[in-house]
Scaffold this motif. Structure first.
Motif: not given
Length: 820
Positions: A303-305, A296-297, A246-247, A810-811
Motif C-alpha cells: 500500500x505504501x508503494x 499485514x506487513x 511500519x517499524x 526496523x532501523x
C-alpha cells in the motif's frame, strides 16, 4: 480485618494487592483521560493529556511494585501465599526462581502487563501527534490486563486472580492433609508446610528463563500496530499511519517470531518427544497472529508503494492483535487442559477473557464500518506483473493457512460449544496441509523479487527468473540426493521453493551497496532466513532417524512398550559397553543433584581395522522423578556442523530399590523365581539380557565329571543368547538313569542367567526349560534413545538471519520517519 495465623507475614501481600488495585485504577483513568484528549477539538488544551500521562506513569510504577513484591515473596519462600507455595521451592536455584515468577497465570499476566507498560511509556515519548489516540487503546488494554490480577468480588462476581491470595484462602487445608482437621494445627499450619510444590520440571531449563519474557514482549508489542490502526480510523488519518506503524509491525513480527523459535529451542533441549515443533495447540495459538501480521506487513508495504489494498492491510493489522487475545483465551481458559501440556488451568477468568476479545473485536469492526465510505480503497485492478499483486496473493495464502490452523486448533472450543467429541489433530495432519502453503509462500517470496511495483515488463521478468530457477533446480537436486529426502515428492517441491527463495532474494543483495538496493536489504535477508528456517525444519524432521536400534525389540522393564518403542531404545548396564551401529556406547556414571539425576553416556567410534578411536564424546541427559508427573526426562545433544545426536533417557534403575529383598530367589545366588516354559527347536524367548534361541537337541553331549552308562540316556539342549549381536552359548543337560531323571543347569554369570533342561515332552515334540535370572536391580542400568537430526543447524541459522533482516528493516523505517 484479616486474621493473622501463626508465622504468617501478611504485610507484603497487602502492599502487593494495593499496587494491583492502584494499577487498575490508574490504567482506567489513563484510558478515560486519553479518550477525552483525543475527542477534544481544542488542540491547545493539554489538561487531559497531562492527566493521561500521569495516570499511565502511576500505572507503570504500580506494575513495578507488584513485580518487586511478588519476587520478594518467592525469593524468601513465603509459603503462606498460594502462588509461592504452588510454583516455587527451596531446592530451586535463583535463576529458576525467576522462571517460577511467570509459571502461573498471574505471573504471566504481570509479565504481559509490564511489557505493555514499557511500550506505552515509549509511545508517550515517541508517538508525538499520535499519542492521544494510540495511548487510549494501549491504556484500555492495560486496564483489562490489570483486571486479571485483581482477585476481588464485585457484586458476587469474582474478577481476576491475585498472586497475593493466601494459601489458606485458596485451598481447603483440611483436604490437603488430615492433620489440619485439628483447629490448633490449622492455626499453626505453616509449621507443617516446610517447602513449596516447586517448579514444573519441564520449565527447569535456561530457555524458560528467557523464552516467556520474549514471547510476552511479542504479545504486548502487537497492541501497538492495532492502536495505530484504530487511531488512524478514529482521527481520519488513513494514509498517515503507514510510516509510523511500519517499524512497530516489523518489531512485533521480529520479537514474537524470536519468542516462538526460542520455544522450539526449549522443546528441542528440554522435552523428550524428539523435535522442535509438535503443532501443539499452544504452539499454534502463538504462531497464528505472527503469520497474519507478517501478511499485514507485506500488504502495508504494498500500500505504501502503490496505494492499493488499504483495507487488507488494515484488517490484517487489526485481526493480528485480536488473534493474540484469542490465543490467550485458548491457553488460559482451561479449554485446552486435556489437549496441551503447555496450557494453564481455568482460574475462573473465562468470562473476562471473552470480554477482552469482544471489546477489541467490537472496536475494530465498529471503526472500519463507521469509516468504510471514507477509506482510501482503490477500485482499479492491480497488474498481474506487479510486486504488490503478488504480495497481496502471498498475504492471502498466509491468511488461508492461518484459518486452517485456527479451525484445527479450535477443536476443543467447538466441542464445548456444540457438545461434540472431536479428537486433536496430529503432527502428520498439520504437515500434510501446511506444506503446500509453505511452498506457495516461499515461491511468491522468491519470484516477486523480480517484479517492480505497479508494472513490470514480462520479458525482463522471465529472463531474470529463468537463471534463478535453473540454479535452484540444480542445487535442489544435489541437496535432495545428499539429504535423502528424494522419496517424498512434496518434500522435494518444498526444498526447491525454499532454495529458489534464497537465490532470488540473494540476487537483491548483490545491489545492497547501491541506494536502491540498500532499501531492500532488510526484507531480502529476512526472506532468506525464513526460507532457510523452513528447509532446515523440513529436512531435519523428514530425515531424523533413531540410531539406538535394538534388534531384539525387547526391553526387560515392566510395561516399557506402553510408554516407548523397545526397538528404538537400548538398555545399558553400568560400565558394560554395547555396540550401537557405528558407536560403542558405555554408561559410565550418574550424579544426583536434587531433584535431577544426570547420566554420563560415552559414545565412541572405533576403526575396526586399526582399533584407533575416530570419535569420542560424552552426553549428559537427565531425569527427574516427579510425584505429580512421573519420570521427566531432559535430553542432551552433541552438536555437529551438519547434524545433531540427540539423546534422552526413557527408563532407569531406581536407586531406592538397589538393596531390596530378593524374595523367591535361590538362597546362594540371588536369582529370581524361575520362569517355566515349553519350547521347541527354533523358538525364541526374551530374557533380560537379550534374545534366547533354542537349537536342535544334541543326542551326543560332551559330559564331564559324570559317568554315563550305555543304558543311560543323556541329551543336551543347546541355547544361544544374542546380546546386541554378541553371542553367548549354554547347553543344559538332561539325564535318564534307570527309573530316575536328572538335570544339570548351566549358567552365565556375566549375563546373570541360569537355565535348567527339566523335561522332554515327546507327544508335543517340545522341551521344558526353567530360566533363572538375577534381578535388574542388582546392577545399575539405564534405557536411552538417540536420534540423529541432519541439517538441523539450517533451522537455527535461518532464525538468526531472519531476525537480522527484521532489525535492518526496523532501523531503515525509523530513519525514514526522521527524514520526514
Amino acid at each position: 480485618m484479616d486474621i493473622q495465623f501463626i508465622g504468617e507475614n501478611l504485610l507484603p501481600g497487602k502492599i502487593g494487592q494495593f499496587f494491583i488495585v492502584l494499577s487498575f485504577a490508574a490504567s482506567l483513568l489513563a484510558t478515560i483521560a486519553y479518550f477525552f484528549a483525543t475527542s477534544n477539538k481544542n488542540l491547545e488544551d493539554k489538561s487531559w493529556v497531562k492527566i493521561g500521562r500521569l495516570a499511565f506513569w502511576i500505572n507503570g510504577m504500580s506494575i513495578i511494585g507488584i513485580g518487586v513484591t511478588l519476587f520478594y515473596l518467592i525469593l524468601n519462600h513465603y509459603n503462606e501465599y498460594h502462588y509461592v507455595y504452588s510454583h516455587s521451592s527451596k531446592e530451586l536455584p535463583v535463576y529458576y526462581i525467576v522462571s517460577a515468577f511467570w509459571q502461573g497465570q498471574e505471573g504471566s499476566f504481570w509479565l504481559w502487563s509490564f511489557w505493555q507498560t514499557l511500550l506505552g511509556v515509549i509511545l508517550i515519548w515517541k508517538a508525538k501527534s499520535w499519542e492521544n489516540g494510540v495511548m487510549t487503546i494501549v491504556a484500555l488494554s492495560q486496564t483489562f490486563l490489570a483486571s486479571m490480577l485483581l482477585g476481588v468480588d464485585i457484586f458476587g462476581i469474582r474478577v481476576g486472580s491475585s498472586p497475593f491470595i493466601l494459601l489458606r484462602d485458596a485451598v481447603n487445608l483440611k483436604e490437603m492433609a488430615p492433620i489440619f482437621a485439628d483447629p490448633e494445627n490449622y492455626k499453626n499450619y505453616l509449621s507443617f508446610i516446610t517447602d513449596g510444590r516447586g517448579l514444573n520440571p519441564l520449565l527447569q531449563n535456561y530457555w524458560m528463563v528467557i523464552h516467556p519474557p520474549t514471547l510476552f514482549l511479542g504479545f504486548a508489542s502487537m497492541i501497538v500496530p492495532f492502536a495505530y490502526g484504530i487511531a488512524a480510523l478514529w482521527q481520519k488519518r488513513y494514509k498517515d499511519w503507514v510510516k509510523p506503524v511500519l517499524p512497530w509491525v516489523s518489531f512485533a513480527v521480529m520479537i514474537l517470531g524470536t519468542g516462538i523459535i526460542m520455544g522450539s529451542f526449549w522443546a528441542y533441549e528440554a522435552l523428550n518427544f524428539g523435535g522442535f515443533w509438535a503443532w501443539d495447540p499452544v504452539e499454534n495459538a502463538s504462531i497464528i497472529p505472527w503469520l497474519t501480521l507478517i501478511g499485514g506487513l507485506h500488504v502495508i508495504i504494498a500500500y505504501k508503494n502503490t496505494g492499493h489494498a488499504y483495507f487488507t492491510a488494515m484488517a490484517l493489522t487489526l485481526v493480528s492483535f485480536i488473534l493474540v487475545l484469542y490465543a490467550s483465551f485458548l491457553t488460559r481458559s482451561g479449554i485446552l487442559g486435556e489437549t496441551s501440556v503447555h496450557s494453564f488451568t481455568d482460574l475462573g477468568m473465562f468470562g473476562q477473557l471473552i470480554s477482552y476479545i469482544v471489546v477489541f473485536l467490537f472496536l475494530a469492526v465498529f471503526f472500519i464500518v463507521w469509516r468504510w465510505k471514507e477509506l482510501p480503497i482503490t477500485h482499479k485492478d492491480e497488474e498481474t506483473y506487479s510486486r504488490e499483486f503478488w504480495m497481496f496473493i502471498g498475504a492471502l495464502v498466509v491468511t488461508v493457512s492461518c484459518i486452517h490452523i485456527i479451525f484445527a486448533t479450535s477443536g476443543p472450543v467447538f466441542n464445548k460449544i456444540f457438545g461434540t467429541n472431536n479428537v486433536p489433530k496430529d503432527l502428520k495432519y498439520y504437515n500434510q496441509w501446511q506444506a503446500p502453503f509453505a511452498v506457495l509462500i516461499t515461491l511468491i517470496s522468491g519470484f516477486s523479487q523480480f517484479l517492480k511495483y505497479k508494472r513490470t515488463d514480462p520479458r525482463k521478468f522471465y529472463s531474470s527468473l529463468i537463471s534463478s530457477v535453473v540454479f535452484a533446480l540444480v542445487i535442489t537436486g544435489a541437496f535432495v540426493w545428499i539429504s535423502g529426502i528424494y522419496t517424498n515428492l512434496m518434500y522435494i517441491i518444498l526444498t526447491f521453493s525454499c532454495i529458489f527463495a534464497v537465490l532470488a532474494n540473494a540476487r537483491l543483495l548483490t545491489g545492497a551497496f547501491t541506494k536502491k538496493g540498500s532499501k531492500l536489504a532488510g526484507s531480502a535477508i529476512a526472506h532468506i532466513g525464513f526460507a532457510l528456517l523452513l528447509v532446515g525444519a523440513l529436512v531435519s524432521a523428514a530425515t531424523s532417524n533413531p540410531i539406538s536400534i535394538n534388534e531384539t525389540n525387547f526391553i526387560p522393564v515392566k510395561d516399557f512398550e506402553k510408554a516407548a518403542k523397545p526397538g528404538e531404545n537400548i538398555m545399558l548396564y553400568k560400565n558394560e559397553p554395547k555396540q550401537m551401529g557405528k558407536y560403542t556406547v558405555t554408561y559410565i556414571s550418574d550424579t544426583t543433584i536434587q531433584p535431577n539425576t544426570y547420566y554420563r553416556l560415552n559414545f565412541k567410534v572405533i576403526d575396526q581395522a586399526s582399533g584407533k578411536i575416530k570419535e569420542d564424546f560424552t552426553v549428559n541427559p537427565s531425569i527427574q522423578e516427579n510425584d505429580r508427573m512421573g519420570l521427566i526426562a531432559s535430553p542432551d545433544t552433541k552438536h555437529y556442523l551438519l547434524r545433531d545426536i540427540y539423546t534422552h533417557i526413557t527408563s532407569a534403575a531406581q536407586k531406592k530399590e538397589e538393596h531390596a529383598e530378593h524374595e523367591g530367589h535361590t538362597e546362594d545366588e540371588n536369582y529370581k523365581a524361575p520362569r517355566i516354559v515349553k519350547v521347541a527347536a527354533g523358538d525364541t524367548l526374551h530374557v533380560s539380557s537379550g534374545i534366547l534361541t533354542v537349537k536342535n537337541l544334541n543326542n551326543k553331549p560332551v559330559v564331564k565329571d559324570l559317568k554315563v552308562e550305555k543304558e543311560d540316556l543323556a541329551v543336551s539342549l543347546p541355547i544361544e543368547i544374542n546380546v546386541s549381536g554378541k553371542m553367548y552359548n549354554l547347553e543344559p543337560l538332561f539325564l535318564i538313569k534307570g527309573n530316575n531323571t536328572f538335570d544339570f543347569a548351566r549358567k552365565n554369570d556375566e549375563l546373570g542367567i541360569r537355565v535348567r533342561f527339566t523335561k522332554i515332552i515327546p507327544e508335543e515334540n517340545k522341551f521344558e526349560l526353567q530360566i533363572f535370572e538375577k534381578p535388574q536391580q542388582a546392577k545399575d542400568w539405564v534405557v536411552f534413545k538417540s536420534i540423529e537430526f541432519p541439517f538441523i543447524n539450517l533451522y537455527w541459522m535461518g532464525t538468526i538471519v531472519m531476525v537480522v533482516g527484521f532489525l535492518i528493516s526496523i532501523f531503515r523505517r525509523k530513519k525514514e520517519i526522521k527524514l520526514d
